[in-house]
Design an enzyme around this catalytic site. Sequence first.
Site, PDB file in Angstrom:
ATOM      1  N   GLU A 301      -3.715 -26.926  -2.758  1.00 23.94           N
ATOM      2  CA  GLU A 301      -2.416 -26.246  -2.823  1.00 23.94           C
ATOM      3  C   GLU A 301      -2.125 -25.476  -1.530  1.00 23.94           C
ATOM      4  O   GLU A 301      -2.079 -24.249  -1.520  1.00 23.94           O
ATOM      5  CB  GLU A 301      -2.420 -25.248  -3.993  1.00 23.94           C
ATOM      6  CG  GLU A 301      -2.689 -25.879  -5.337  1.00 23.94           C
ATOM      7  CD  GLU A 301      -2.986 -24.861  -6.428  1.00 23.94           C
ATOM      8  OE1 GLU A 301      -2.988 -25.263  -7.598  1.00 23.94           O
ATOM      9  OE2 GLU A 301      -3.222 -23.677  -6.120  1.00 23.94           O
ATOM     10  N   PRO A 302      -1.939 -26.173  -0.431  1.00 20.58           N
ATOM     11  CA  PRO A 302      -1.704 -25.469   0.831  1.00 20.58           C
ATOM     12  C   PRO A 302      -0.285 -24.911   0.935  1.00 20.58           C
ATOM     13  O   PRO A 302       0.665 -25.563   0.508  1.00 20.58           O
ATOM     14  CB  PRO A 302      -1.916 -26.566   1.886  1.00 20.58           C
ATOM     15  CG  PRO A 302      -1.573 -27.834   1.175  1.00 20.58           C
ATOM     16  CD  PRO A 302      -1.909 -27.633  -0.283  1.00 20.58           C
ATOM     17  N   GLY A 303      -0.150 -23.725   1.446  1.00 25.36           N
ATOM     18  CA  GLY A 303       1.169 -23.139   1.689  1.00 25.36           C
ATOM     19  C   GLY A 303       1.257 -22.703   3.140  1.00 25.36           C
ATOM     20  O   GLY A 303       1.892 -23.336   3.990  1.00 25.36           O
ATOM     21  N   ARG A 304       0.529 -21.615   3.435  1.00 24.04           N
ATOM     22  CA  ARG A 304       0.554 -21.027   4.771  1.00 24.04           C
ATOM     23  C   ARG A 304       0.180 -22.033   5.858  1.00 24.04           C
ATOM     24  O   ARG A 304       0.796 -22.058   6.932  1.00 24.04           O
ATOM     25  CB  ARG A 304      -0.447 -19.867   4.794  1.00 24.04           C
ATOM     26  CG  ARG A 304      -0.374 -18.998   6.027  1.00 24.04           C
ATOM     27  CD  ARG A 304      -1.600 -18.081   6.116  1.00 24.04           C
ATOM     28  NE  ARG A 304      -1.949 -17.429   4.889  1.00 24.04           N
ATOM     29  CZ  ARG A 304      -1.578 -16.202   4.542  1.00 24.04           C
ATOM     30  NH1 ARG A 304      -0.847 -15.489   5.357  1.00 24.04           N
ATOM     31  NH2 ARG A 304      -1.952 -15.689   3.388  1.00 24.04           N
ATOM     32  N   ARG A 340       4.966  -8.563   5.984  1.00 21.84           N
ATOM     33  CA  ARG A 340       3.523  -8.707   6.174  1.00 21.84           C
ATOM     34  C   ARG A 340       2.899  -7.642   7.089  1.00 21.84           C
ATOM     35  O   ARG A 340       1.848  -7.101   6.754  1.00 21.84           O
ATOM     36  CB  ARG A 340       3.183 -10.114   6.700  1.00 21.84           C
ATOM     37  CG  ARG A 340       3.685 -11.246   5.791  1.00 21.84           C
ATOM     38  CD  ARG A 340       3.120 -12.603   6.146  1.00 21.84           C
ATOM     39  NE  ARG A 340       1.715 -12.686   5.823  1.00 21.84           N
ATOM     40  CZ  ARG A 340       0.749 -12.544   6.660  1.00 21.84           C
ATOM     41  NH1 ARG A 340       1.000 -12.388   7.951  1.00 21.84           N
ATOM     42  NH2 ARG A 340      -0.503 -12.590   6.273  1.00 21.84           N
ATOM     43  N   TYR A 344       0.260  -5.632   4.863  1.00 21.36           N
ATOM     44  CA  TYR A 344      -1.153  -5.982   5.085  1.00 21.36           C
ATOM     45  C   TYR A 344      -1.629  -5.557   6.471  1.00 21.36           C
ATOM     46  O   TYR A 344      -2.728  -5.921   6.868  1.00 21.36           O
ATOM     47  CB  TYR A 344      -1.362  -7.508   5.017  1.00 21.36           C
ATOM     48  CG  TYR A 344      -0.750  -8.223   3.857  1.00 21.36           C
ATOM     49  CD1 TYR A 344      -1.276  -8.095   2.576  1.00 21.36           C
ATOM     50  CD2 TYR A 344       0.342  -9.080   4.040  1.00 21.36           C
ATOM     51  CE1 TYR A 344      -0.724  -8.791   1.519  1.00 21.36           C
ATOM     52  CE2 TYR A 344       0.894  -9.775   2.983  1.00 21.36           C
ATOM     53  CZ  TYR A 344       0.352  -9.625   1.727  1.00 21.36           C
ATOM     54  OH  TYR A 344       0.895 -10.314   0.676  1.00 21.36           O
ATOM     55  N   CYS A 383      14.252   3.054   6.741  1.00 22.95           N
ATOM     56  CA  CYS A 383      13.849   4.464   6.805  1.00 22.95           C
ATOM     57  C   CYS A 383      12.453   4.656   6.248  1.00 22.95           C
ATOM     58  O   CYS A 383      12.261   5.281   5.198  1.00 22.95           O
ATOM     59  CB  CYS A 383      14.863   5.324   6.054  1.00 22.95           C
ATOM     60  SG  CYS A 383      16.464   5.189   6.810  1.00 22.95           S
ATOM     61  N   GLU A 384      11.485   4.066   6.889  1.00 21.01           N
ATOM     62  CA  GLU A 384      10.079   4.172   6.519  1.00 21.01           C
ATOM     63  C   GLU A 384       9.278   4.112   7.812  1.00 21.01           C
ATOM     64  O   GLU A 384       9.527   3.238   8.656  1.00 21.01           O
ATOM     65  CB  GLU A 384       9.633   2.970   5.676  1.00 21.01           C
ATOM     66  CG  GLU A 384      10.383   2.746   4.406  1.00 21.01           C
ATOM     67  CD  GLU A 384       9.639   3.245   3.170  1.00 21.01           C
ATOM     68  OE1 GLU A 384       8.506   3.756   3.294  1.00 21.01           O
ATOM     69  OE2 GLU A 384      10.222   3.126   2.094  1.00 21.01           O
TER      70      GLU A 384
HETATM   71  N1  LLP Z   1      -2.610 -21.500  -4.850  1.00 21.25           N
HETATM   72  C1  LLP Z   1      -2.679 -20.299  -5.459  1.00 21.25           C
HETATM   73  C2  LLP Z   1      -3.122 -20.234  -6.854  1.00 21.25           C
HETATM   74  C3  LLP Z   1      -2.335 -19.132  -4.760  1.00 21.25           C
HETATM   75  O1  LLP Z   1      -2.414 -17.965  -5.368  1.00 21.25           O
HETATM   76  C4  LLP Z   1      -1.910 -19.237  -3.419  1.00 21.25           C
HETATM   77  C5  LLP Z   1      -1.518 -18.054  -2.669  1.00 21.25           C
HETATM   78  C6  LLP Z   1      -1.843 -20.512  -2.824  1.00 21.25           C
HETATM   79  C7  LLP Z   1      -2.206 -21.620  -3.575  1.00 21.25           C
HETATM   80  C8  LLP Z   1      -1.380 -20.734  -1.410  1.00 21.25           C
HETATM   81  O2  LLP Z   1      -2.199 -20.132  -0.470  1.00 21.25           O
HETATM   82  P1  LLP Z   1      -1.961 -20.455   1.090  1.00 21.25           P
HETATM   83  O3  LLP Z   1      -2.330 -21.880   1.311  1.00 21.25           O
HETATM   84  O4  LLP Z   1      -0.546 -20.187   1.392  1.00 21.25           O
HETATM   85  O5  LLP Z   1      -2.856 -19.526   1.826  1.00 21.25           O
HETATM   86  N2  LLP Z   1       1.652 -12.861   0.662  1.00 21.25           N
HETATM   87  C9  LLP Z   1       0.343 -13.090   1.269  1.00 21.25           C
HETATM   88  C10 LLP Z   1      -0.318 -14.324   0.760  1.00 21.25           C
HETATM   89  C11 LLP Z   1      -0.502 -14.320  -0.730  1.00 21.25           C
HETATM   90  C12 LLP Z   1      -1.041 -15.611  -1.207  1.00 21.25           C
HETATM   91  C13 LLP Z   1      -0.999 -15.672  -2.686  1.00 21.25           C
HETATM   92  N3  LLP Z   1      -1.465 -16.895  -3.212  1.00 21.25           N
HETATM   93  C14 LLP Z   1       0.522 -13.111   2.775  1.00 21.25           C
HETATM   94  O6  LLP Z   1       1.636 -12.963   3.254  1.00 21.25           O
HETATM   95  O7  LLP Z   1      -0.457 -13.219   3.486  1.00 21.25           O
END
Ligand code: LLP
Length: 461
Positions: A301-304, A340, A344, A383-384
């Site tokens: 499940e890639p996103g980032r 972000r 973080y 305003c933070e």
């Molecule tokens: N699968 C599940 C169950 C997840 O919880 C996540 C991310 C992903 C896949 C995708 O992960 P990735 O491949 O994108 O790393 N808002 C944070 C990241 C939170 C990620 C939450 N879950 C940030 O901006 O760094």
Amino acid sequence: MNQPLDAFTYRDGELHAGEVPVSEIADTVGTPTFVYSADAIRSAYRRIERAFSPIGAHLHYAVKASSNLHILRLLREQGAGMDVVSCGEMERAWLAGTPMQEIVFAGVGKTEAEQRAALDGRWSPLVDDAERLGGKKIAERGPVGLFNAESESELEVLARVAAELGVVAHSCIRVNPDVDARTHEYTTTGLEENKFGVSWKRVPEIFAAFRDVESIELVGLHVHIGSPVREVEPYQSAVRVLLRLIDTLEEAGHTVSILDLGGGWPMSYTDGESPEIEIFAEALVPLLEERAGNDLKIVLEPGRSILANSGVLLTRVQHVKEGREKTFVICDAGMHTLIRPAFYRAFHFAWPVRVEARHVPPIASEKVDLPDLRPCDIVGPICETGDFLARGRDLPPVERGDLIAVFSAGAYGMSMSSNYNDHGRSAEVMVDGERVTVINERQELASLLETEMAPRELTLG
Ligand code: LLP
């Protein structure tokens, strides 16, 4: 395509997305604006797919990273399934043309209403709007291919809802392997102390408890240890825990046909920060290749790793204020646009869009070794005190009206943005070769006010 300056490059001192000077985009649609490169998205997707091809991994894009319909469509064209964590994300995935079978519904707090919509289109919140939004025959829509359940309570509700609707819900159990992903504490998810999944120790009894429940079929295991994960070893540990668990389940007579390894795959906010995806694949494929294949489908499940370095945020400098030790570069983007850094303390490389030849950045890094830079904080209008995009950076001289690009902003940028201080959300633009398309109009103030226009007095009890 994994480094911040790969898809967006300086030519003659001006930042380009492919062939397109990004300043022309900002001049036309205004700022703040997220700009994505279609080529970068495609090639990042293909690279992950190729790296894991020896085990035939199925990629389900994590919609939370960036849920714009056009980005989802682009990824569908590459063959991606979708990983969603809310009904909203599921409807976006479906509207973008993803068959329900190719949608995985994860998330720790699914409501009964969300489960119902995921099982039967007649219960979708879009049932009256789907046609207008480009979705057809929503009422005939069947269940999502897979749920990733995070608790027994969730499975109990799912079993009841599926039985009421007369369908079978296919589900994995999200396993908490108690493995430290060694990433930011807010994005570490695989430790016992985190709210996610169920302890690996309890999984066999849950499989046994649901064995005879007709409306649920437990088909596999899911794990997601954190994001981003910059080392191979935590994944290896998690995979070993899961493979042992599969053995235990099979010995008890259960069939395990899906192993979903989640997201968190590497990408770099500075050049060379993370090992390349191929290194991760080389470490994991040998562990999995004996099992992977017809009997065990591997899901990622890639996103980032697909989106982050495929997008930049363009922001215009509104004011420059000289402090005693540093210069404040005050921009029209801030924590409401890209949270972000505030949330973080995440690092995003940021640099002016137009620079003299001697100020073209050689790499994206925390310290850039060029002449005549000034220490700056790049901050927003909110305003933070925590409203900053970059702090303590040495930058070339900037003036009011200049454009700044914040790199690696394609993932968890727009999707985490807010209306704080009553700013409309940004525009989004896709560059595909010579084609430049606004894929999301800037949110106008009127749309922020609409839901407050007709107060209704409630009669309670
Ligand atoms: N699968 C599940 C169950 C997840 O919880 C996540 C991310 C992903 C896949 C995708 O992960 P990735 O491949 O994108 O790393 N808002 C944070 C990241 C939170 C990620 C939450 N879950 C940030 O901006 O760094």
